[in-house]
Design an enzyme around this catalytic site. Structure first.
Site, PDB file in Angstrom:
ATOM      1  CG  ASN A  80       1.536  10.932   1.785  1.00 48.41           C
ATOM      2  OD1 ASN A  80       0.616  11.812   1.648  1.00 48.41           O
ATOM      3  ND2 ASN A  80       2.362  10.375   0.981  1.00 48.41           N
ATOM      4  CD1 TRP A  81      -4.306  10.834   4.875  1.00 51.74           C
ATOM      5  CD2 TRP A  81      -5.991  12.369   4.557  1.00 51.74           C
ATOM      6  NE1 TRP A  81      -5.053  11.150   6.109  1.00 51.74           N
ATOM      7  CE2 TRP A  81      -5.890  11.981   5.890  1.00 51.74           C
ATOM      8  CE3 TRP A  81      -6.718  13.447   4.160  1.00 51.74           C
ATOM      9  CZ2 TRP A  81      -6.692  12.537   6.948  1.00 51.74           C
ATOM     10  CZ3 TRP A  81      -7.693  13.982   5.017  1.00 51.74           C
ATOM     11  CH2 TRP A  81      -7.595  13.577   6.312  1.00 51.74           C
ATOM     12  CE  LYS A  82       0.833   7.159  -0.986  1.00 52.23           C
ATOM     13  NZ  LYS A  82       1.547   6.436  -1.881  1.00 52.23           N
ATOM     14  CG  HIS A 117       5.954  10.943  -1.286  1.00 56.59           C
ATOM     15  ND1 HIS A 117       6.026  10.156  -2.357  1.00 56.59           N
ATOM     16  CD2 HIS A 117       5.585  10.217  -0.045  1.00 56.59           C
ATOM     17  CE1 HIS A 117       5.329   8.993  -1.960  1.00 56.59           C
ATOM     18  NE2 HIS A 117       5.034   8.870  -0.482  1.00 56.59           N
ATOM     19  CD  GLU A 158       2.969   8.275  -4.518  1.00 60.30           C
ATOM     20  OE1 GLU A 158       2.486   9.363  -4.194  1.00 60.30           O
ATOM     21  OE2 GLU A 158       2.950   7.019  -3.989  1.00 60.30           O
ATOM     22  CD  GLU A 202       7.753   6.863   2.295  1.00 62.20           C
ATOM     23  OE1 GLU A 202       6.916   6.765   3.184  1.00 62.20           O
ATOM     24  OE2 GLU A 202       7.355   7.784   1.534  1.00 62.20           O
ATOM     25  N   GLY A 223       3.293   1.498  -2.237  1.00 57.22           N
ATOM     26  CA  GLY A 223       1.894   1.465  -3.004  1.00 57.22           C
ATOM     27  C   GLY A 223       2.201   0.096  -3.718  1.00 57.22           C
ATOM     28  CB  SER A 279       3.489  -2.016   1.569  1.00 60.36           C
ATOM     29  OG  SER A 279       3.497  -1.731  -0.225  1.00 60.36           O
ATOM     30  N   GLY A 325       0.652   5.137   3.723  1.00 65.45           N
ATOM     31  CA  GLY A 325       0.134   5.863   2.657  1.00 65.45           C
ATOM     32  C   GLY A 325      -1.377   5.015   2.710  1.00 65.45           C
ATOM     33  N   GLY A 326      -1.431   4.035   1.612  1.00 69.49           N
ATOM     34  CA  GLY A 326      -2.622   3.664   1.512  1.00 69.49           C
ATOM     35  C   GLY A 326      -3.362   3.581   2.824  1.00 69.49           C
TER      36      GLY A 326
HETATM   37  C1  PEP Z   1       3.991   6.757   1.150  1.00 70.66           C
HETATM   38  O1  PEP Z   1       3.319   6.928  -0.016  1.00 70.66           O
HETATM   39  O2  PEP Z   1       4.463   7.311   1.757  1.00 70.66           O
HETATM   40  C2  PEP Z   1       3.782   5.114   1.344  1.00 70.66           C
HETATM   41  C3  PEP Z   1       4.408   4.616   2.289  1.00 70.66           C
HETATM   42  O3  PEP Z   1       2.610   4.568   0.769  1.00 70.66           O
HETATM   43  P1  PEP Z   1       2.070   2.930   0.861  1.00 70.66           P
HETATM   44  O4  PEP Z   1       2.163   2.937   2.579  1.00 70.66           O
HETATM   45  O5  PEP Z   1       0.785   3.060   0.411  1.00 70.66           O
HETATM   46  O6  PEP Z   1       3.005   2.023   0.504  1.00 70.66           O
END
Ligand code: PEP
Length: 258
Positions: free
Chosen positions: A15-17, A102, A104, A174, A180, A219, A240-241
């Site tokens: 997920n590039w957001k 999600h 966010e 999640e 994040g 994470s 994500g990241g």
């Molecule tokens: C996400 O946004 O779905 C996620 C898992 O982010 P991160 O890996 O950065 O915690």
């Protein structure tokens, strides 16, 4: 990853957001494809670019088997919804599926379980693969409310999905406190929550519960992936990241391939 025992194919989705312009997406995908090598042969892989980079991403990934997902969509086919995008619009671009709910979006864009109750079946009916995100906040976990929260999210999000189509939905567990933050769930916490989600699905259909893929997200990085992905109910990850770095994401896919 325990595909041999579970029968479920590992699944890694990035997920590039709100990262990467069209030009950056193209450059990243070239790097990703060369880093992936044959790690993707045993794993389903997907990426979720921002809307504006969907068409270029579909083009770059044509014939590679890597799926392209949107990060949200409207439940409506069309209408007076300024700033929204519908399932037919995504399908026209060659998008495979869509991330829904999600945390966010729940936190910042007022996404509710009520709206997801419409979005998940709308995606399925249109021919898109939904990835439904669920997860508890830190406060809910501390107060012993995790199971109640997950039950509510699953019941609402999947309420209008008939039992025979449940396994077409991918679930991403999640925990909000892990997204994040650099603080992932422990392998045991991920396993416990995902086994609970699988049992909830089992209340609707034991066959679907066996087949549905449930991913962990929060994470995840190359140095903690193997232990989390090695848990029996964890079928992969929504990343994500670390998915915005081609070599990290390729390493995560390789970890899922086992
Ligand atoms: C996400 O946004 O779905 C996620 C898992 O982010 P991160 O890996 O950065 O915690």
């Amino acid at each position: 990853m325990p595909e041999a025992t579970s029968g479920r194919r590992p699944y890694m989705v990035g997920n590039w957001k709100m990262h990467k312009t069209v030009a950056e997406a193209r450059e990243f995908l070239q790097e990703l494809l060369s880093s992936l090598g044959d790690a993707g042969d045993d794993v389903d892989v997907g990426v979720c670019p921002p809307y504006i980079a969907l068409a270029a991403t579909v083009e770059e990934l044509d014939g590679t088997g890597v799926g392209v997902f949107a990060q949200n969509m409207s439940a409506a086919r069309d209408g007076a919804e300024t700033g929204e995008v519908s399932a037919p619009m995504l399908l026209e671009l060659g998008v495979r599926g869509v991330v829904l709910g999600h945390s966010e979006r729940r936190r910042d864009q007022c996404e509710t379980d009520r709206s997801l109750c419409e979005k998940v079946p709308a995606a399925l009916d249109a021919g898109l693969e939904p990835i439904l995100c669920v997860g508890e906040s830190e406060e809910e976990r501390d107060e012993g409310e995790m199971e109640r929260r997950l039950r509510h999210q699953i019941q609402e999000g999947l309420q209008q999905v008939p039992a025979e189509r449940l396994a077409e939905v991918t679930i991403a567990y999640e925990p909000v406190w892990a997204i994040g933050t650099g603080r992932s769930a422990s392998p045991e916490q991920a396993q416990e929550a995902i086994a609970f989600l699988r049992a909830l699905l089992g209340d609707r259909s034991s066959e679907a519960a066996e087949r549905v893929r449930i991913l962990y997200g929060g994470s995840i990085k190359p140095d903690n992936a193997a232990d989390i992905l090695g848990q029996p109910d964890v079928d992969g990850a929504l990343v994500g990241g670390a998915s915005t770095d081609a070599s990290d994401f390729a390493e995560l896919v390789a970890a899922a391939a086992g």
